[in-house]
Motif scaffolding. Structure first.
Motif, PDB file in Angstrom:
ATOM      1  N   ASP A   2     -18.062   5.693  11.971  1.00  0.00           N
ATOM      2  CA  ASP A   2     -18.662   4.374  12.156  1.00  0.00           C
ATOM      3  C   ASP A   2     -18.697   3.589  10.847  1.00  0.00           C
ATOM      4  N   ASP A   3     -18.172   4.177   9.788  1.00  0.00           N
ATOM      5  CA  ASP A   3     -18.092   3.504   8.496  1.00  0.00           C
ATOM      6  C   ASP A   3     -16.702   2.888   8.357  1.00  0.00           C
ATOM      7  N   PRO A   4     -16.606   1.550   8.383  1.00  0.00           N
ATOM      8  CA  PRO A   4     -15.285   0.910   8.307  1.00  0.00           C
ATOM      9  C   PRO A   4     -14.486   1.301   7.072  1.00  0.00           C
ATOM     10  N   SER A   5     -15.166   1.567   5.969  1.00  0.00           N
ATOM     11  CA  SER A   5     -14.453   1.951   4.742  1.00  0.00           C
ATOM     12  C   SER A   5     -13.691   3.250   4.934  1.00  0.00           C
ATOM     13  N   ASN A   6     -14.339   4.250   5.540  1.00  0.00           N
ATOM     14  CA  ASN A   6     -13.682   5.542   5.760  1.00  0.00           C
ATOM     15  C   ASN A   6     -12.501   5.414   6.710  1.00  0.00           C
ATOM     16  N   VAL A   7     -12.719   4.690   7.803  1.00  0.00           N
ATOM     17  CA  VAL A   7     -11.675   4.552   8.818  1.00  0.00           C
ATOM     18  C   VAL A   7     -10.481   3.784   8.262  1.00  0.00           C
ATOM     19  N   MET A   8     -10.747   2.637   7.629  1.00  0.00           N
ATOM     20  CA  MET A   8      -9.654   1.822   7.125  1.00  0.00           C
ATOM     21  C   MET A   8      -8.890   2.515   6.007  1.00  0.00           C
ATOM     22  N   LYS A   9      -9.599   3.294   5.198  1.00  0.00           N
ATOM     23  CA  LYS A   9      -8.928   4.025   4.121  1.00  0.00           C
ATOM     24  C   LYS A   9      -7.932   5.034   4.685  1.00  0.00           C
ATOM     25  N   ALA A  10      -8.329   5.716   5.761  1.00  0.00           N
ATOM     26  CA  ALA A  10      -7.429   6.681   6.396  1.00  0.00           C
ATOM     27  C   ALA A  10      -6.193   5.987   6.964  1.00  0.00           C
ATOM     28  N   PHE A  11      -6.394   4.849   7.601  1.00  0.00           N
ATOM     29  CA  PHE A  11      -5.274   4.118   8.195  1.00  0.00           C
ATOM     30  C   PHE A  11      -4.360   3.515   7.125  1.00  0.00           C
ATOM     31  N   GLU A  12      -4.952   3.003   6.054  1.00  0.00           N
ATOM     32  CA  GLU A  12      -4.151   2.411   4.981  1.00  0.00           C
ATOM     33  C   GLU A  12      -3.239   3.434   4.323  1.00  0.00           C
ATOM     34  N   ASN A  13      -3.641   4.696   4.351  1.00  0.00           N
ATOM     35  CA  ASN A  13      -2.877   5.744   3.680  1.00  0.00           C
ATOM     36  C   ASN A  13      -1.849   6.408   4.599  1.00  0.00           C
ATOM     37  N   SER A  14      -1.653   5.847   5.797  1.00  0.00           N
ATOM     38  CA  SER A  14      -0.775   6.476   6.777  1.00  0.00           C
ATOM     39  C   SER A  14       0.343   5.542   7.218  1.00  0.00           C
ATOM     40  N   VAL A  15       1.489   6.128   7.519  1.00  0.00           N
ATOM     41  CA  VAL A  15       2.634   5.362   8.019  1.00  0.00           C
ATOM     42  C   VAL A  15       2.475   5.114   9.516  1.00  0.00           C
ATOM     43  N   PHE A  16       2.142   6.158  10.265  1.00  0.00           N
ATOM     44  CA  PHE A  16       1.963   6.058  11.709  1.00  0.00           C
ATOM     45  C   PHE A  16       0.535   6.459  12.082  1.00  0.00           C
TER      46      PHE A  16
ATOM     47  N   GLN B 147       0.819  -1.209   0.000  1.00  0.00           N
ATOM     48  CA  GLN B 147       0.000   0.000   0.000  1.00  0.00           C
ATOM     49  C   GLN B 147       0.861   1.271   0.000  1.00  0.00           C
ATOM     50  N   LYS B 148       0.533   2.214  -0.861  1.00  0.00           N
ATOM     51  CA  LYS B 148       1.183   3.524  -0.831  1.00  0.00           C
ATOM     52  C   LYS B 148       0.590   4.342   0.318  1.00  0.00           C
ATOM     53  N   ARG B 149       1.449   5.045   1.056  1.00  0.00           N
ATOM     54  CA  ARG B 149       1.005   5.753   2.258  1.00  0.00           C
ATOM     55  C   ARG B 149       1.444   7.225   2.171  1.00  0.00           C
ATOM     56  N   PRO B 150       0.575   8.072   1.632  1.00  0.00           N
ATOM     57  CA  PRO B 150       0.946   9.474   1.428  1.00  0.00           C
ATOM     58  C   PRO B 150       1.036  10.301   2.704  1.00  0.00           C
ATOM     59  N   HIS B 151       0.396   9.855   3.788  1.00  0.00           N
ATOM     60  CA  HIS B 151       0.414  10.625   5.037  1.00  0.00           C
ATOM     61  C   HIS B 151       1.431  10.036   6.008  1.00  0.00           C
ATOM     62  N   LEU B 152       2.219  10.909   6.626  1.00  0.00           N
ATOM     63  CA  LEU B 152       3.188  10.436   7.613  1.00  0.00           C
ATOM     64  C   LEU B 152       2.469   9.913   8.855  1.00  0.00           C
ATOM     65  N   PHE B 153       1.473  10.655   9.331  1.00  0.00           N
ATOM     66  CA  PHE B 153       0.741  10.194  10.516  1.00  0.00           C
ATOM     67  C   PHE B 153      -0.715  10.642  10.455  1.00  0.00           C
ATOM     68  N   THR B 154      -1.551   9.922  11.214  1.00  0.00           N
ATOM     69  CA  THR B 154      -2.995  10.134  11.218  1.00  0.00           C
ATOM     70  C   THR B 154      -3.528  10.035  12.636  1.00  0.00           C
ATOM     71  N   PHE B 155      -4.529  10.854  12.926  1.00  0.00           N
ATOM     72  CA  PHE B 155      -5.289  10.665  14.159  1.00  0.00           C
ATOM     73  C   PHE B 155      -6.770  10.629  13.822  1.00  0.00           C
ATOM     74  N   THR B 156      -7.427   9.574  14.300  1.00  0.00           N
ATOM     75  CA  THR B 156      -8.866   9.420  14.117  1.00  0.00           C
ATOM     76  C   THR B 156      -9.532   9.428  15.475  1.00  0.00           C
ATOM     77  N   GLY B 157     -10.372  10.422  15.722  1.00  0.00           N
ATOM     78  CA  GLY B 157     -11.035  10.490  17.018  1.00  0.00           C
ATOM     79  C   GLY B 157     -11.649  11.851  17.256  1.00  0.00           C
ATOM     80  N   ALA B 158     -12.170  12.023  18.472  1.00  0.00           N
ATOM     81  CA  ALA B 158     -12.800  13.278  18.875  1.00  0.00           C
ATOM     82  C   ALA B 158     -12.000  13.890  20.016  1.00  0.00           C
TER      83      ALA B 158
END
Length: 482
Positions: free
Chosen positions: A319-333, A272-283
């Protein structure tokens, strides 16, 4: 003619003797094996000791599990009355999430995020149902509790407490747990080890079952402080600080039915190509509660290398697994600070996507999931940035993560990808042949723990000593875990 007849007679005679000898040899072998006990029998004399070994040893010895057939009010009731379950404002109706053995509705691959049809909109609170359905297919079940190394109690404690978490009637809140323990204590299986060979699974954090006082305003039930419950072990998505609580992974959306599905997914996230160095998912959380999330969100928003997925008030569909997993797949950390409690389901969603987790407290993962994550090699698969005081914490996430050599990043991601089987719950309608999943590791860990208690009993020690003690240092680094 007489000679020919004599020869014929001799041949028949020899054949008869050979047949009798063979039968006698076979009978002697059979007598050396006791089919009632499935063990070899040893014959001793003053001069010899003949032992016939069992060529087919029972692979379930030491692994047999007996499942209590509980009254339906302790499990099936919640499935048939799912409209009564209130998990929270974001999940007003649990009924859809109890379908497909607790996996929830199947999800499509419209965004091209997934690899096959083994993905579901799994709710993080359905682990009790998922685990129970897996246990029904466990290869070493027994209907004879005297053969069992462990007794499984399929009480859906989390679904039960979800009805009353916001209810002020403490008697009603605690009633199911009290009734269950009374039922268990009256069973003949209880007296064998007074419940210390019994275990159950909770789809909520252990703290939800350890209400400290009897104030109406206090959270949760008192289930785990009741005397009989203290003799049992609980597997939960987050352990408390008591020694008879054990953490196992939150359920993710991936439930493979074949080894090839796991291998296929590992290949996908490895390439997987990962264009983002890091990601945070949450509130966000209030910093007055000691949360670091505000500082993390500020740094993420300020960095062009970070992707922030805002989960507050439905800003983005978390709550949509597609959105969450897509964000994680595109991130290194993937940043994993604590939230309402130490742990988050996001830990396992991100690792499933091949994203390297960044932790800020040992209680988030290192001192929790000891059966499923590497015990003494945290730096092999994660980054740890300790936070002792949120107000004084001034680390630059971007600088720290950019400073990690690429070779180390590659090695960490490969370690995360190798752990994928450890953190998913496979489909109970089939069986993995090669990989051990989260269920397999949890059962193995529980059996080992119960065997340790048996060892204490055999050596004459009191099995209650240390069994359910509170460990105030459980979520800090011990000398051999730092």
């Amino acid at each position: 003619m007489e000679k020919s007849a004599r020869t014929c007679y001799d041949n028949h005679h020899l054949s008869f003797i050979f047949l009798v000898s063979s039968l006698l040899l076979l009978c002697s072998l059979l007598l050396c094996y006791d089919f009632a006990t499935n063990h070899a029998v040893t014959f001793s004399s003053s001069n010899t000791n003949v032992v016939a070994q069992n060529p087919y040893p029972d692979p379930c010895i030491g692994r047999y599990v007996y499942i209590h057939q509980l009254p339906p009010r302790f499990n099936d009731f919640y499935l048939h009355n799912c409209h009564l379950l209130t998990i929270g404002s974001d999940t007003p109706n649990m009924c859809p999430y109890l379908r497909n053995s607790g996996f929830g509705p199947e999800i499509s691959n419209s965004q091209g995020v997934f690899t096959d049809h083994s993905w579901y909109a799994t709710n993080q609170f359905t682990l009790e149902l998922i685990f129970h359905n897996r246990m029904k297919k466990y290869e070493c079940l027994t209907n004879d509790s005297t053969l069992a190394s462990a007794i499984f109690v399929p009480f859906y404690a989390g679904l039960d407490v979800s009805r009353f978490l916001y209810h002020s009637n403490l008697t009603e809140r605690d009633s199911s747990g009290r009734d269950l323990l009374k039922w268990l204590a009256e069973r003949p299986q209880w007296g064998k080890m007074w419940g210390r060979d019994h275990f159950l699974v909770a789809g909520r954090i252990a703290w939800d079952f350890r209400r400290q006082t009897d104030k109406d305003s206090d959270w949760g039930t008192k289930f785990r402080f009741l005397p009989e419950s203290m003799n049992m072990s609980m597997l939960a998505v987050e352990a408390g600080s008591w020694r008879n609580d054990y953490a196992i992974p939150y359920p993710t959306s991936f439930h493979p039915s074949k080894d090839t599905q796991i291998s296929q997914w590992q290949r996908k996230i490895r390439n997987q190509k990962r264009p983002h160095l890091f990601t945070f998912t949450g509130a966000p959380r209030s910093e007055s509660d000691g949360s670091i999330r505000g500082k993390i969100i500020d740094q993420c928003r300020a960095s062009s290398l970070c992707r922030f997925v805002n989960c507050s008030h439905g800003a983005e569909k978390c709550d949509d697994p597609s959105n969450v997993m897509k964000a994680f797949e595109n991130s290194v950390f993937c940043l994993q600070p604590w939230g309402d409690s130490y742990t988050r389901r996001s830990i396992f969603d991100s690792m499933l996507a091949g994203c390297i987790p960044v932790f800020f407290s040992p209680g988030t993962a290192y001192s929790q999931y000891k059966w499923h994550l590497p015990k003494n090699n945290r730096t092999k698969y994660s980054v740890y940035l300790p936070v002792k005081d949120v107000k004084q914490w001034n680390v630059s996430l971007e600088e720290v993560l950019l400073g990690i050599p690429k070779a180390e990043v590659f090695a960490m991601r490969e370690e995360v990808i190798k752990m994928v089987p450890n953190i998913v719950y496979a489909d109970p309608r089939s069986k993995l042949d090669y990989f051990e999943d989260a269920f397999d590791l949890a059962v193995k860990g529980m059996l080992e723990r119960i065997e340790e208690v048996r060892g204490a009993i055999r050596s004459g020690r009191d099995p209650s000593i240390g069994f359910a003690d509170e460990d105030h240092y459980r979520f800090t680094f011990s000398d051999n875990y730092s």
